[in-house]
Design an enzyme around this catalytic site. Structure first.
Site, PDB file in Angstrom:
ATOM      1  N   ASN A  12       6.221  72.825  18.628  1.00 11.36           N
ATOM      2  CA  ASN A  12       6.331  74.026  17.560  1.00 11.36           C
ATOM      3  C   ASN A  12       7.253  73.452  15.881  1.00 11.36           C
ATOM      4  O   ASN A  12       8.371  74.563  16.930  1.00 11.36           O
ATOM      5  CB  ASN A  12       5.741  75.278  17.990  1.00 11.36           C
ATOM      6  CG  ASN A  12       5.239  75.791  16.299  1.00 11.36           C
ATOM      7  OD1 ASN A  12       5.172  75.433  15.986  1.00 11.36           O
ATOM      8  ND2 ASN A  12       5.491  77.338  16.576  1.00 11.36           N
ATOM      9  N   LYS A  14       6.721  74.700  13.440  1.00 12.50           N
ATOM     10  CA  LYS A  14       7.045  75.993  12.158  1.00 12.50           C
ATOM     11  C   LYS A  14       6.957  75.657  11.065  1.00 12.50           C
ATOM     12  O   LYS A  14       6.938  74.539  10.749  1.00 12.50           O
ATOM     13  CB  LYS A  14       8.001  77.114  12.924  1.00 12.50           C
ATOM     14  CG  LYS A  14       8.103  76.468  14.023  1.00 12.50           C
ATOM     15  CD  LYS A  14       8.887  78.603  14.695  1.00 12.50           C
ATOM     16  CE  LYS A  14       9.573  78.263  15.853  1.00 12.50           C
ATOM     17  NZ  LYS A  14       9.528  79.741  16.225  1.00 12.50           N
ATOM     18  N   HIS A  98       0.796  82.446  17.965  1.00 11.52           N
ATOM     19  CA  HIS A  98       1.682  82.582  18.347  1.00 11.52           C
ATOM     20  C   HIS A  98       2.329  83.969  18.185  1.00 11.52           C
ATOM     21  O   HIS A  98       2.031  84.110  16.929  1.00 11.52           O
ATOM     22  CB  HIS A  98       1.922  81.464  17.399  1.00 11.52           C
ATOM     23  CG  HIS A  98       3.996  81.554  17.689  1.00 11.52           C
ATOM     24  ND1 HIS A  98       4.901  81.794  16.775  1.00 11.52           N
ATOM     25  CD2 HIS A  98       4.358  80.030  18.495  1.00 11.52           C
ATOM     26  CE1 HIS A  98       5.681  81.405  17.173  1.00 11.52           C
ATOM     27  NE2 HIS A  98       5.731  80.150  18.553  1.00 11.52           N
ATOM     28  N   GLU A 100       4.726  84.573  16.057  1.00 10.49           N
ATOM     29  CA  GLU A 100       4.998  84.884  14.530  1.00 10.49           C
ATOM     30  C   GLU A 100       3.921  85.176  13.987  1.00 10.49           C
ATOM     31  O   GLU A 100       3.471  86.152  12.243  1.00 10.49           O
ATOM     32  CB  GLU A 100       5.887  83.524  13.924  1.00 10.49           C
ATOM     33  CG  GLU A 100       7.259  83.168  15.190  1.00 10.49           C
ATOM     34  CD  GLU A 100       7.851  82.093  15.111  1.00 10.49           C
ATOM     35  OE1 GLU A 100       7.125  80.887  14.392  1.00 10.49           O
ATOM     36  OE2 GLU A 100       8.382  81.567  15.133  1.00 10.49           O
ATOM     37  N   GLU A 170       5.558  83.218  25.943  1.00 12.31           N
ATOM     38  CA  GLU A 170       7.239  82.606  25.777  1.00 12.31           C
ATOM     39  C   GLU A 170       6.890  84.368  24.948  1.00 12.31           C
ATOM     40  O   GLU A 170       6.426  85.257  24.537  1.00 12.31           O
ATOM     41  CB  GLU A 170       5.688  82.453  23.844  1.00 12.31           C
ATOM     42  CG  GLU A 170       5.621  80.833  24.524  1.00 12.31           C
ATOM     43  CD  GLU A 170       6.001  79.898  23.032  1.00 12.31           C
ATOM     44  OE1 GLU A 170       6.751  79.172  22.441  1.00 12.31           O
ATOM     45  OE2 GLU A 170       5.228  80.340  21.482  1.00 12.31           O
ATOM     46  N   GLY A 176      13.275  81.381  19.490  1.00 11.50           N
ATOM     47  CA  GLY A 176      14.609  81.430  18.109  1.00 11.50           C
ATOM     48  C   GLY A 176      15.619  81.841  18.291  1.00 11.50           C
ATOM     49  O   GLY A 176      16.328  82.154  17.815  1.00 11.50           O
ATOM     50  N   SER A 216      13.899  78.884  23.502  1.00 13.39           N
ATOM     51  CA  SER A 216      14.883  78.945  23.590  1.00 13.39           C
ATOM     52  C   SER A 216      14.920  77.600  23.849  1.00 13.39           C
ATOM     53  O   SER A 216      15.959  77.304  25.160  1.00 13.39           O
ATOM     54  CB  SER A 216      15.655  79.911  23.483  1.00 13.39           C
ATOM     55  OG  SER A 216      15.522  80.707  23.158  1.00 13.39           O
TER      56      SER A 216
HETATM   57  C1  PEP Z   1       8.164  78.679  19.612  1.00 19.39           C
HETATM   58  O1  PEP Z   1       7.993  78.302  18.051  1.00 19.39           O
HETATM   59  O2  PEP Z   1       6.880  78.556  19.628  1.00 19.39           O
HETATM   60  C2  PEP Z   1       9.505  78.607  19.990  1.00 19.39           C
HETATM   61  C3  PEP Z   1       9.537  78.693  21.446  1.00 19.39           C
HETATM   62  O3  PEP Z   1      10.453  78.607  19.410  1.00 19.39           O
HETATM   63  P1  PEP Z   1      12.221  78.376  20.036  1.00 19.39           P
HETATM   64  O4  PEP Z   1      11.948  76.711  20.870  1.00 19.39           O
HETATM   65  O5  PEP Z   1      13.119  77.570  18.786  1.00 19.39           O
HETATM   66  O6  PEP Z   1      12.698  79.462  20.942  1.00 19.39           O
END
Ligand code: PEP
Length: 254
Positions: A12, A14, A98, A100, A170, A176, A216
């Site tokens: 992803n 972003k 997601h 976010e 998630e 992040g 992460s």
């Molecule tokens: C994500 O954007 O779905 C995500 C898991 O980000 P990160 O791997 O940076 O934690």
């Protein structure tokens, strides 16, 4: 990971990269991808780069997706994009819900069912993201939150559509932040999601659905996560932006 469910590695991006870096990255990934028989790889690119990214990916098994869509087909929805529009510029899949989108942009739970329907109707493969915040986890509410998010999003989905759908678990506190769910936490949440799907849509659907872990994921933790029975892939944010970190994740040893 379990036989019968093809591992799914997704990046992803972003709101990162510019056009030229996005194209360099997709070329590199394409160059390293095998025939796609043993794993499915996809990137979720910024919508403005979808046409270019999907043109490069063409002829390879690489999937290219959008990070969001709106559920209406057309109309006065300034700034939004329909499933058909995304499909037209080369997306074959889309992220829905997601964290976010849910937390920064306050997208309500009840939009998710409409977005899922819009994605399926536009022949896009949806990846529905679910996950609890840190407060919810600390308050012992993880299962309750997952249940609510699954119930509201999947209320119209029928068992026959399950092979087109993927769920991404998630935990919001792991996105992040560099903090990864322990294998125990991830295993429990994934098993909960699979049980819920099996109860709602039947045992076969529960066995077939792929559930990705996101939060992460890095080259050094992908193998342990993928070793869990109910983890069928990973959704990778930060580490998907550079070949150095994304390629080793794509190429993890089974
Ligand atoms: C994500 O954007 O779905 C995500 C898991 O980000 P990160 O791997 O940076 O934690």
């Amino acid at each position: 990971m379990k036989e019968g469910r093809k591992p799914y590695i997704a990046g992803n991006w972003k709101m990162n990269l510019d056009r030229s870096r996005a194209l360099d990255l997709i070329k590199t990934i394409k160059g390293r991808l095998g025939d796609g028989n043993d794993r499915e790889v996809a990137v979720f690119a910024p919508s403005v780069y979808l046409a270019d990214v999907s043109a490069v990916a063409q002829g390879s098994p690489l999937g290219v997706g959008a990070q969001n869509l709106y559920f209406e087909r057309e109309g006065a929805f300034t700034g939004e994009l329909s499933g058909a529009m995304l499909r037209e510029v080369g997306a074959d899949r889309v992220l829905i819900g997601h964290s976010e989108r849910r937390h920064l942009f306050h997208e309500p739970d009840d939009w998710m069912a409409r977005k899922l329907r819009a994605a399926l109707d536009a022949a896009l493969l949806p990846v529905l993201c679910v996950g609890e915040t840190l407060d919810e986890r600390k308050g012992g509410k993880t299962d309750r939150v997952l249940k609510r998010q699954l119930e509201t999003a999947l209320m119209d989905v029928v068992a026959g559509e399950i092979r087109r759908l993927t769920i991404a678990y998630e935990p919001v506190w792991a996105i992040g932040t560099g903090e990864v769910a322990t294998t125990e936490q991830a295993g429990e949440a994934h098993a909960f999601v699979r049980r819920w799907i099996a109860q709602k849509l039947g045992t076969e659907a529960g066995e077939a659905i792929r559930i990705l872990y996101g939060g992460s994921v890095k080259p050094d933790n992908v193998k342990a996560l993928m070793a869990l029975d109910d983890v069928d892939g990973v959704l990778v944010g930060g580490a998907s932006l550079k070949p150095d970190t994304f390629l080793p994740i794509i190429e993890f040893d089974t």
